[in-house]
Design an enzyme around this catalytic site. Sequence first.
Site, PDB file in Angstrom:
ATOM      1  N   ARG A 140      24.167 -47.244 -52.311  1.00  0.00           N
ATOM      2  CA  ARG A 140      22.910 -46.672 -52.836  1.00  0.00           C
ATOM      3  C   ARG A 140      21.947 -47.728 -53.371  1.00  0.00           C
ATOM      4  O   ARG A 140      21.065 -47.450 -54.169  1.00  0.00           O
ATOM      5  CB  ARG A 140      23.172 -45.628 -53.915  1.00  0.00           C
ATOM      6  CG  ARG A 140      24.009 -44.475 -53.410  1.00  0.00           C
ATOM      7  CD  ARG A 140      24.016 -43.304 -54.357  1.00  0.00           C
ATOM      8  NE  ARG A 140      24.887 -42.259 -53.843  1.00  0.00           N
ATOM      9  CZ  ARG A 140      26.190 -42.204 -54.067  1.00  0.00           C
ATOM     10  NH1 ARG A 140      26.780 -43.114 -54.807  1.00  0.00           N
ATOM     11  NH2 ARG A 140      26.908 -41.243 -53.550  1.00  0.00           N
ATOM     12  N   LYS A 162       8.465 -52.226 -46.967  1.00  0.00           N
ATOM     13  CA  LYS A 162       8.773 -51.331 -45.842  1.00  0.00           C
ATOM     14  C   LYS A 162       9.979 -51.898 -45.106  1.00  0.00           C
ATOM     15  O   LYS A 162       9.960 -53.061 -44.676  1.00  0.00           O
ATOM     16  CB  LYS A 162       7.582 -51.238 -44.879  1.00  0.00           C
ATOM     17  CG  LYS A 162       6.476 -50.331 -45.374  1.00  0.00           C
ATOM     18  CD  LYS A 162       5.441 -50.115 -44.281  1.00  0.00           C
ATOM     19  CE  LYS A 162       4.316 -49.224 -44.769  1.00  0.00           C
ATOM     20  NZ  LYS A 162       3.240 -49.088 -43.761  1.00  0.00           N
ATOM     21  N   LYS A 246      -2.295 -58.560 -49.549  1.00  0.00           N
ATOM     22  CA  LYS A 246      -1.285 -57.526 -49.319  1.00  0.00           C
ATOM     23  C   LYS A 246      -0.751 -57.022 -50.658  1.00  0.00           C
ATOM     24  O   LYS A 246      -0.570 -55.810 -50.852  1.00  0.00           O
ATOM     25  CB  LYS A 246      -0.152 -58.056 -48.436  1.00  0.00           C
ATOM     26  CG  LYS A 246       0.915 -56.969 -48.226  1.00  0.00           C
ATOM     27  CD  LYS A 246       1.468 -56.848 -46.862  1.00  0.00           C
ATOM     28  CE  LYS A 246       2.325 -55.579 -46.731  1.00  0.00           C
ATOM     29  NZ  LYS A 246       3.078 -55.516 -45.500  1.00  0.00           N
ATOM     30  N   ARG A 261      -3.226 -48.123 -48.383  1.00  0.00           N
ATOM     31  CA  ARG A 261      -2.311 -49.024 -47.672  1.00  0.00           C
ATOM     32  C   ARG A 261      -2.490 -48.905 -46.163  1.00  0.00           C
ATOM     33  O   ARG A 261      -2.213 -49.849 -45.421  1.00  0.00           O
ATOM     34  CB  ARG A 261      -0.857 -48.743 -48.084  1.00  0.00           C
ATOM     35  CG  ARG A 261       0.105 -49.741 -47.466  1.00  0.00           C
ATOM     36  CD  ARG A 261       1.454 -49.800 -48.140  1.00  0.00           C
ATOM     37  NE  ARG A 261       2.295 -50.760 -47.465  1.00  0.00           N
ATOM     38  CZ  ARG A 261       3.460 -51.184 -47.882  1.00  0.00           C
ATOM     39  NH1 ARG A 261       3.964 -50.736 -49.008  1.00  0.00           N
ATOM     40  NH2 ARG A 261       4.163 -52.074 -47.184  1.00  0.00           N
ATOM     41  N   ASN A 265      -3.214 -51.389 -41.547  1.00  0.00           N
ATOM     42  CA  ASN A 265      -2.913 -51.166 -40.126  1.00  0.00           C
ATOM     43  C   ASN A 265      -4.142 -51.324 -39.250  1.00  0.00           C
ATOM     44  O   ASN A 265      -4.164 -50.817 -38.124  1.00  0.00           O
ATOM     45  CB  ASN A 265      -2.293 -49.777 -39.946  1.00  0.00           C
ATOM     46  CG  ASN A 265      -0.909 -49.721 -40.553  1.00  0.00           C
ATOM     47  OD1 ASN A 265      -0.087 -50.592 -40.312  1.00  0.00           O
ATOM     48  ND2 ASN A 265      -0.668 -48.726 -41.381  1.00  0.00           N
ATOM     49  N   HIS A 268      -3.813 -51.667 -35.513  1.00  0.00           N
ATOM     50  CA  HIS A 268      -2.475 -51.240 -35.116  1.00  0.00           C
ATOM     51  C   HIS A 268      -2.478 -49.951 -34.287  1.00  0.00           C
ATOM     52  O   HIS A 268      -1.548 -49.723 -33.515  1.00  0.00           O
ATOM     53  CB  HIS A 268      -1.581 -51.056 -36.349  1.00  0.00           C
ATOM     54  CG  HIS A 268      -1.189 -52.349 -36.997  1.00  0.00           C
ATOM     55  ND1 HIS A 268      -2.095 -53.269 -37.474  1.00  0.00           N
ATOM     56  CD2 HIS A 268       0.035 -52.891 -37.261  1.00  0.00           C
ATOM     57  CE1 HIS A 268      -1.460 -54.304 -37.996  1.00  0.00           C
ATOM     58  NE2 HIS A 268      -0.160 -54.102 -37.878  1.00  0.00           N
ATOM     59  N   HIS A 272      -0.465 -50.403 -31.158  1.00  0.00           N
ATOM     60  CA  HIS A 272       0.800 -49.710 -30.873  1.00  0.00           C
ATOM     61  C   HIS A 272       0.745 -49.024 -29.514  1.00  0.00           C
ATOM     62  O   HIS A 272       1.756 -48.958 -28.797  1.00  0.00           O
ATOM     63  CB  HIS A 272       1.109 -48.681 -31.964  1.00  0.00           C
ATOM     64  CG  HIS A 272       1.608 -49.296 -33.235  1.00  0.00           C
ATOM     65  ND1 HIS A 272       1.590 -48.649 -34.443  1.00  0.00           N
ATOM     66  CD2 HIS A 272       2.164 -50.513 -33.481  1.00  0.00           C
ATOM     67  CE1 HIS A 272       2.100 -49.442 -35.383  1.00  0.00           C
ATOM     68  NE2 HIS A 272       2.445 -50.574 -34.815  1.00  0.00           N
ATOM     69  N   HIS A 285       4.015 -57.959 -30.933  1.00  0.00           N
ATOM     70  CA  HIS A 285       3.307 -57.051 -31.846  1.00  0.00           C
ATOM     71  C   HIS A 285       1.954 -57.658 -32.269  1.00  0.00           C
ATOM     72  O   HIS A 285       0.909 -57.005 -32.211  1.00  0.00           O
ATOM     73  CB  HIS A 285       4.208 -56.791 -33.057  1.00  0.00           C
ATOM     74  CG  HIS A 285       3.557 -56.012 -34.149  1.00  0.00           C
ATOM     75  ND1 HIS A 285       3.269 -54.673 -34.033  1.00  0.00           N
ATOM     76  CD2 HIS A 285       3.116 -56.394 -35.393  1.00  0.00           C
ATOM     77  CE1 HIS A 285       2.691 -54.251 -35.152  1.00  0.00           C
ATOM     78  NE2 HIS A 285       2.589 -55.271 -35.987  1.00  0.00           N
TER      79      HIS A 285
HETATM   80  P1  NAD Z   1      10.944 -61.449 -34.908  1.00  0.00           P
HETATM   81  O1  NAD Z   1      11.630 -61.167 -36.160  1.00  0.00           O
HETATM   82  O2  NAD Z   1      11.490 -60.842 -33.667  1.00  0.00           O
HETATM   83  O3  NAD Z   1      10.806 -63.013 -34.717  1.00  0.00           O
HETATM   84  C1  NAD Z   1      10.160 -63.515 -33.575  1.00  0.00           C
HETATM   85  C2  NAD Z   1      11.005 -64.570 -32.858  1.00  0.00           C
HETATM   86  O4  NAD Z   1      10.941 -65.780 -33.592  1.00  0.00           O
HETATM   87  C3  NAD Z   1      12.476 -64.213 -32.760  1.00  0.00           C
HETATM   88  O5  NAD Z   1      12.957 -64.643 -31.516  1.00  0.00           O
HETATM   89  C4  NAD Z   1      13.098 -65.032 -33.879  1.00  0.00           C
HETATM   90  O6  NAD Z   1      14.457 -65.321 -33.667  1.00  0.00           O
HETATM   91  C5  NAD Z   1      12.256 -66.273 -33.824  1.00  0.00           C
HETATM   92  N1  NAD Z   1      12.177 -67.059 -35.048  1.00  0.00           N
HETATM   93  C6  NAD Z   1      12.107 -66.612 -36.318  1.00  0.00           C
HETATM   94  N2  NAD Z   1      11.878 -67.635 -37.145  1.00  0.00           N
HETATM   95  C7  NAD Z   1      11.833 -68.748 -36.394  1.00  0.00           C
HETATM   96  C8  NAD Z   1      11.606 -70.115 -36.687  1.00  0.00           C
HETATM   97  N3  NAD Z   1      11.311 -70.535 -37.920  1.00  0.00           N
HETATM   98  N4  NAD Z   1      11.653 -70.993 -35.679  1.00  0.00           N
HETATM   99  C9  NAD Z   1      11.889 -70.572 -34.390  1.00  0.00           C
HETATM  100  N5  NAD Z   1      12.069 -69.298 -34.048  1.00  0.00           N
HETATM  101  C10 NAD Z   1      12.039 -68.388 -35.047  1.00  0.00           C
HETATM  102  O7  NAD Z   1       9.404 -60.958 -34.962  1.00  0.00           O
HETATM  103  P2  NAD Z   1       8.317 -60.954 -36.135  1.00  0.00           P
HETATM  104  O8  NAD Z   1       7.020 -61.059 -35.448  1.00  0.00           O
HETATM  105  O9  NAD Z   1       8.643 -61.892 -37.222  1.00  0.00           O
HETATM  106  O10 NAD Z   1       8.478 -59.503 -36.739  1.00  0.00           O
HETATM  107  C11 NAD Z   1       8.229 -58.348 -35.964  1.00  0.00           C
HETATM  108  C12 NAD Z   1       8.932 -57.199 -36.631  1.00  0.00           C
HETATM  109  O11 NAD Z   1       8.373 -57.018 -37.927  1.00  0.00           O
HETATM  110  C13 NAD Z   1       8.768 -55.876 -35.909  1.00  0.00           C
HETATM  111  O12 NAD Z   1      10.010 -55.230 -35.844  1.00  0.00           O
HETATM  112  C14 NAD Z   1       7.810 -55.079 -36.790  1.00  0.00           C
HETATM  113  O13 NAD Z   1       8.037 -53.702 -36.733  1.00  0.00           O
HETATM  114  C15 NAD Z   1       8.130 -55.641 -38.142  1.00  0.00           C
HETATM  115  N6  NAD Z   1       7.037 -55.548 -39.114  1.00  0.00           N
HETATM  116  C16 NAD Z   1       7.344 -55.022 -40.323  1.00  0.00           C
HETATM  117  C17 NAD Z   1       6.366 -54.938 -41.298  1.00  0.00           C
HETATM  118  C18 NAD Z   1       6.728 -54.422 -42.652  1.00  0.00           C
HETATM  119  O14 NAD Z   1       5.813 -54.224 -43.477  1.00  0.00           O
HETATM  120  N7  NAD Z   1       7.997 -54.234 -42.952  1.00  0.00           N
HETATM  121  C19 NAD Z   1       5.063 -55.402 -41.040  1.00  0.00           C
HETATM  122  C20 NAD Z   1       4.802 -55.954 -39.777  1.00  0.00           C
HETATM  123  C21 NAD Z   1       5.805 -56.023 -38.816  1.00  0.00           C
HETATM  124  N1  GLY Z   2       2.241 -53.852 -42.351  1.00  0.00           N
HETATM  125  C1  GLY Z   2       1.643 -52.703 -42.969  1.00  0.00           C
HETATM  126  C2  GLY Z   2       2.222 -52.365 -44.297  1.00  0.00           C
HETATM  127  O1  GLY Z   2       3.046 -53.070 -44.826  1.00  0.00           O
HETATM  128  O2  GLY Z   2       1.855 -51.375 -44.843  1.00  0.00           O
END
Ligand code: NAD
Ligand code: GLY
Length: 380
Positions: A140, A162, A246, A261, A265, A268, A272, A285
């Site tokens: 939890r 998130k 942010k 918030r 987006n 987005h 998307h 993305h």
């Molecule tokens: P990712 O986590 O897939 O990383 C991209 C690539 O870079 C991967 O292959 C990873 O292994 C590699 N990588 C990471 N760090 C590295 C480094 N320092 N050197 C070399 N390679 C490295 O993609 P991302 O763009 O970081 O994140 C996308 C994800 O984030 C999606 O799932 C999306 O839904 C999510 N997201 C979440 C939020 C949120 O608020 N929680 C906001 C935006 C996106």
């Molecule tokens: N990436 C959008 C949010 O965190 O709300």
Amino acid sequence: MKTPRSFPPTDASQSGPRIHATVEVGLSDGRGYPISIGEGLLDLPSVWSACIDSRQVVVVTNTTVAHLYLASVVSALKALAKEVIEVVLPDGEAFKDMAHLGTILDSMMQAQVDRSSTVLALGGGVVGDMAGFAASCYQRGVGFVQAPTTLLAQVDSSVGGKTGVNHPLGKNMIGAFYQPKAVVIDMSVLSSLPGREFSAGLAEIIKYGASLDEGFFNWLEESMDALVARDPASLAYAIERSCQLKAMVVAEDERESSGRRALLNFGHTFGHAIEAGLGFGTWLHGEAVGCGMVMATRLSQDLGQVQADDASRVLELVKRAGLPTQPPKWSAQTYLDWMRHDKKAAAGRIRYILLTGIGQAEFRPVDDGAVSASLQAMTA
Ligand code: NAD
Ligand code: GLY
């Protein structure tokens, strides 16, 4: 929002480990956490002792990041006499699912991790979202710290709480709001980030300027070449200002209930649709968000909310960041169908984040007819 002071504010020309800036995320009921931005931080025991007091630390990462940075993080934690449990996931959005959430939880059960433990996410947004969700539901809720290693994760996904995983029928459909106790941003790790991934992070940085902060947008126009060249001082400022913006929005609307918030987006809704329509992973993305910002700005222009000159500035900045600006040539109906599937569409009604000027945005529905006319012009 106005940029509060002149920039760049930090002298990042010195070498060696150091913190450039700390941004506070202030939440209701006295909750909050620090975002530390610096270089050489991951190897420093003092960085981890400042934010992790648990005996057991579960480091969640993926195969790519483990190869680059896991050993130094584990060694710094072990210097603090922590019991370290390593969970190395396969790399990719395709593994951001319930099965691999189970992998994290299984490892924690097998290692008899207790309720006072901390989950440390070492990786990009995929690892951060999954590790955070695991931390939210193991017994939890246990402690959670983010160490984001992509530019996108450093300026966006590691901040704001998130967390979640994908379902075969929809992206990020299963998850929780679960804030970290701290975010540790080590800019040194950006040196190994591939160019496409770096540009994808720049898209989210442009998003903050275009939708929330005219002064920051102006600075991005001046500094885009330096950012693309990964100039440390410029990057330090861009990351700090993005995290400040942010943090401000998350403080005002932590659970995305007031619409504030949702402004995060910008780009987005169209983005998307592109990601889903092309098949997830075809465009990154951030690439889809970059093009989506150009599309949302064009729609804002067609609705008479933004001057043509300002729309051109957004397009030009996205292009200079190395991101695509030409949307796939699909019918307007195809776009509308994909956008209606998005979880941000309420009861099938699509809401758009539109610019009302550089640095100002609003969240509202638009008639399908007006969107179709704009889409037809964009994809002609
Ligand atoms: P990712 O986590 O897939 O990383 C991209 C690539 O870079 C991967 O292959 C990873 O292994 C590699 N990588 C990471 N760090 C590295 C480094 N320092 N050197 C070399 N390679 C490295 O993609 P991302 O763009 O970081 O994140 C996308 C994800 O984030 C999606 O799932 C999306 O839904 C999510 N997201 C979440 C939020 C949120 O608020 N929680 C906001 C935006 C996106
Ligand atoms: N990436 C959008 C949010 O965190 O709300």
